[in-house]
Design a protein around this motif. Structure first.
Motif, mmCIF file in Angstrom:
data_model
loop_
_atom_site.group_PDB
_atom_site.id
_atom_site.type_symbol
_atom_site.label_atom_id
_atom_site.label_comp_id
_atom_site.label_asym_id
_atom_site.label_seq_id
_atom_site.Cartn_x
_atom_site.Cartn_y
_atom_site.Cartn_z
ATOM 1 N N ARG A 146 -10.999 -6.964 17.576
ATOM 2 C CA ARG A 146 -10.087 -7.785 16.763
ATOM 3 C C ARG A 146 -10.607 -9.211 16.822
ATOM 4 N N GLU A 159 -5.337 1.422 2.377
ATOM 5 C CA GLU A 159 -5.166 0.403 3.419
ATOM 6 C C GLU A 159 -5.328 1.002 4.805
ATOM 7 N N GLU A 160 -4.767 2.174 4.997
ATOM 8 C CA GLU A 160 -4.775 2.778 6.337
ATOM 9 C C GLU A 160 -6.138 3.369 6.711
ATOM 10 N N HIS A 217 2.711 3.918 12.895
ATOM 11 C CA HIS A 217 1.563 4.780 13.199
ATOM 12 C C HIS A 217 1.907 5.834 14.261
ATOM 13 N N ASP A 233 5.910 1.179 7.141
ATOM 14 C CA ASP A 233 4.525 0.783 6.860
ATOM 15 C C ASP A 233 3.977 1.682 5.754
ATOM 16 N N SER A 260 -4.092 -6.282 11.718
ATOM 17 C CA SER A 260 -5.046 -6.675 10.680
ATOM 18 C C SER A 260 -4.665 -6.084 9.329
ATOM 19 N N LEU A 287 -11.268 -7.585 11.959
ATOM 20 C CA LEU A 287 -11.591 -6.305 12.586
ATOM 21 C C LEU A 287 -13.073 -5.979 12.414
ATOM 22 N N HIS A 336 0.836 -1.215 0.000
ATOM 23 C CA HIS A 336 0.000 0.000 0.000
ATOM 24 C C HIS A 336 0.866 1.259 0.000
ATOM 25 N N GLU A 338 -0.202 -12.907 14.004
ATOM 26 C CA GLU A 338 0.061 -11.517 14.368
ATOM 27 C C GLU A 338 -1.232 -10.904 14.893
ATOM 28 N N ASP A 346 3.930 -6.721 5.046
ATOM 29 C CA ASP A 346 3.268 -5.608 5.726
ATOM 30 C C ASP A 346 2.938 -6.030 7.155
HETATM 31 N N1 BES Z 1 0.725 -2.962 8.383
HETATM 32 C C1 BES Z 1 -0.339 -2.753 9.286
HETATM 33 C C2 BES Z 1 -0.882 -4.031 9.918
HETATM 34 C C3 BES Z 1 0.093 -4.697 10.842
HETATM 35 C C4 BES Z 1 0.778 -3.981 11.775
HETATM 36 C C5 BES Z 1 0.238 -6.048 10.763
HETATM 37 C C6 BES Z 1 1.673 -4.619 12.609
HETATM 38 C C7 BES Z 1 1.096 -6.673 11.595
HETATM 39 C C8 BES Z 1 1.831 -5.956 12.526
HETATM 40 C C9 BES Z 1 -1.496 -2.088 8.564
HETATM 41 O O1 BES Z 1 -1.053 -1.042 7.757
HETATM 42 C C10 BES Z 1 -2.446 -1.530 9.577
HETATM 43 O O2 BES Z 1 -2.094 -0.683 10.341
HETATM 44 N N2 BES Z 1 -3.673 -2.037 9.609
HETATM 45 C C11 BES Z 1 -4.725 -1.531 10.415
HETATM 46 C C12 BES Z 1 -5.995 -1.917 9.738
HETATM 47 C C13 BES Z 1 -7.087 -0.894 9.848
HETATM 48 C C14 BES Z 1 -6.686 0.497 9.472
HETATM 49 C C15 BES Z 1 -8.267 -1.364 9.017
HETATM 50 C C16 BES Z 1 -4.719 -2.112 11.811
HETATM 51 O O3 BES Z 1 -4.284 -3.254 12.050
HETATM 52 O O4 BES Z 1 -5.139 -1.392 12.722
#
Ligand code: BES
Ligand code: MN
Length: 458
Positions: A317, A142-143, A429, A108, A401, A187, A75, A398, A169
């Protein structure tokens, strides 16, 4: 050659402020998209820009239809960078300090994309006719929960007649120990608005008969967990599966104790859901989490007011075999039922995705009927990582999500090989996000072997 200096490449990519959540960053989104388009063209891909209601998806292809077909996902969007004053260097002016490149999106997910592309560039330089068909899918939402991706998959699934998806990712515990991610939590995102009186009221003049919406939100929220720390919503755990023995064994290989984990988090203590320790509960257990709660006076000093409204933002989750739609309805119903009649509540479901698991080919419970390319990719990755990093990867689920990984399985029938390239020290983040340059170099070498192996004679 664009990929001669991958750190410079990542720095250029990360300098585009591609914040998908904030429409004032539209130019940054376009910049990042154009940038990654030019990289893919340089690699010999033909690139299509697929329009969506928000941010276009890039669909790029190379190779002959008769060759084994691999999808690579990434992404180009990033999380908002605020609070800006907590960054050591500006988030969109990437800077190398020590063995890291700092910038929003460095880990990320822009760094891992540069890893894959650099590896591919090196492999293609040695063998321009590499017999591997590759479809790149790089999305820009994605974010913000990938709202357009499911529709895209429905429309374009014929173009994804592949054998598997390759993704980086997800995370690993440290730069020495790489994880192959075997599952992601699903989620459900909800928002509840509690409404009491038509306007804010004087809490002395009207306090007594009026049910305060902040009390309603507090009581409802307090009712959503029991004393053991479990989610107190009927049916919430009905479909939850228990982890396999091999998963518990793999977890024991993780180079982190519960004490170290607690130290990293910096909280006074942990309260994992029952039956799990803290390291297990983040991977194997579902959650219901309050992400934001508010209403009433938030300023300095006190104000004698009964606010008209209050709200709570919740995400759950999910783990296999919970279903996004089912859990959303159960939680919504529980909130509606528990809201006192003197207050009204409106619950909206704002996003979600199903959990995902892939059993590594050969592990107990695997079907044996995985695609030849997936089998090959898992063993190639295991060997290549052991070779480049000096220790074998751990196969582990993990807590985070990536909702579209489940959609790719559901809609296009594709399983994913997820290789974790960021670490907890990367500050995903958060302020001072960075990507470890040592991981970048070693992973690039590993991906060269993986691509070569996937294209090799069967
Ligand atoms: N890359 C992350 C997901 C992630 C983070 C997987 C750490 C494994 C370890 C992804 O960009 C992300 O932040 N996903 C969000 C999803 C949401 C915005 C729908 C999440 O997990 O909060
Ligand atoms: Mn990501």
């Amino acid at each position: 050659m664009a990929f001669d200096d991958p750190v410079a490449e990542l720095s250029a990519y990360a300098s585009h402020p591609s914040v998908s959540a904030d429409s004032s960053f539209a130019q940054g989104m376009t910049g990042a998209r154009h940038y990654v388009t030019s990289l893919l063209r340089e690699l010999g891909f033909s690139v299509e820009t697929i329009e969506t209601p928000m941010h276009p998806i890039l669909l790029a292809t190379r190779g002959d239809p008769s060759w084994p077909h691999l999808v690579v996902y990434g992404h180009y969007d990033v999380q908002p960078a605020d609070p800006l004053d907590l960054w050591t260097s500006p988030p969109f002016e990437p800077e190398v300090r020590g063995d890291r490149l700092y910038g929003r999106g460095a880990a990320d997910n822009k760094g891992p994309q540069i890893v894959h592309m650099t590896a591919l560039a090196r492999v293609l330089q040695r063998n321009p006719e590499l017999p591997l068909r590759i479809t790149y899918l790089i999305e820009g939402e994605e974010e913000v929960g990938s709202p357009s991706f499911k529709g895209f998959l429905e429309r374009y699934k014929d173009r994804l007649d592949a054998e598997m998806v390759l993704v980086s990712d997800t995370g690993s515990p440290n730069p020495e120990q790489i994880v192959i991610t075997t599952g992601l939590r699903g989620l459900v995102a909800l928002e509840a608005r509690f409404k009491g009186p038509a306007m804010d009221l004087h809490s002395g003049v009207h306090g007594g008969p009026v049910f305060n919406p902040l009390r309603a939100v507090s009581e409802v929220c307090a009712s959503l967990h029991d004393e053991e720390g479990n989610v107190a919503v009927p049916g919430f755990y009905d479909e939850v599966s228990v982890p396999a023995d091999w998963e518990r064994d793999e977890l024991l290989k993780m180079p982190q104790t519960e004490e170290e984990y607690l130290g990293f988090i910096g909280a006074p203590g942990f309260k994992p859901s029952s039956g799990y320790n803290s390291l297990e509960s983040v991977r194997f257990g579902p959650t219901l989490e309050f992400n934001g709660i508010g209403g009433g006076y938030q300023g300095e000093g006190s104000k004698t007011v009964i606010p008209s409204e209050a709200f709570v933002k919740i995400t759950c989750r999910l783990v296999p075999n919970q279903k996004e739609g089912v859990i959303a309805s159960l939680v919504k119903a529980a909130i509606e039922e528990r809201c006192p009649p003197e207050v009204s509540v409106e619950v909206s479901v704002t996003g979600g995705g199903d959990p995902y698991v892939v059993i590594p080919p050969g592990k107990p419970g695997s079907s044996g009927e995985e695609s030849p390319l997936l089998k090959r990719a898992f063993s190639a990755a295991e060997q290549a990582i052991a070779q480049s990093f000096g220790s074998s990867p751990i196969f582990m689920r993990e807590g985070g999500s990536i909702p579209i990984i489940g959609d790719l399985k559901e809609i296009a029938g594709l399983d994913s090989l997820l290789i974790g390239l960021f670490t907890p020290a990367d500050n995903l983040h958060a302020p001072d996000e960075s990507f470890h340059l040592g991981i970048m170099e070693k992973a690039t070498t590993a991906f060269e072997s993986i691509f070569e192996d996937l294209a090799g004679p069967t």
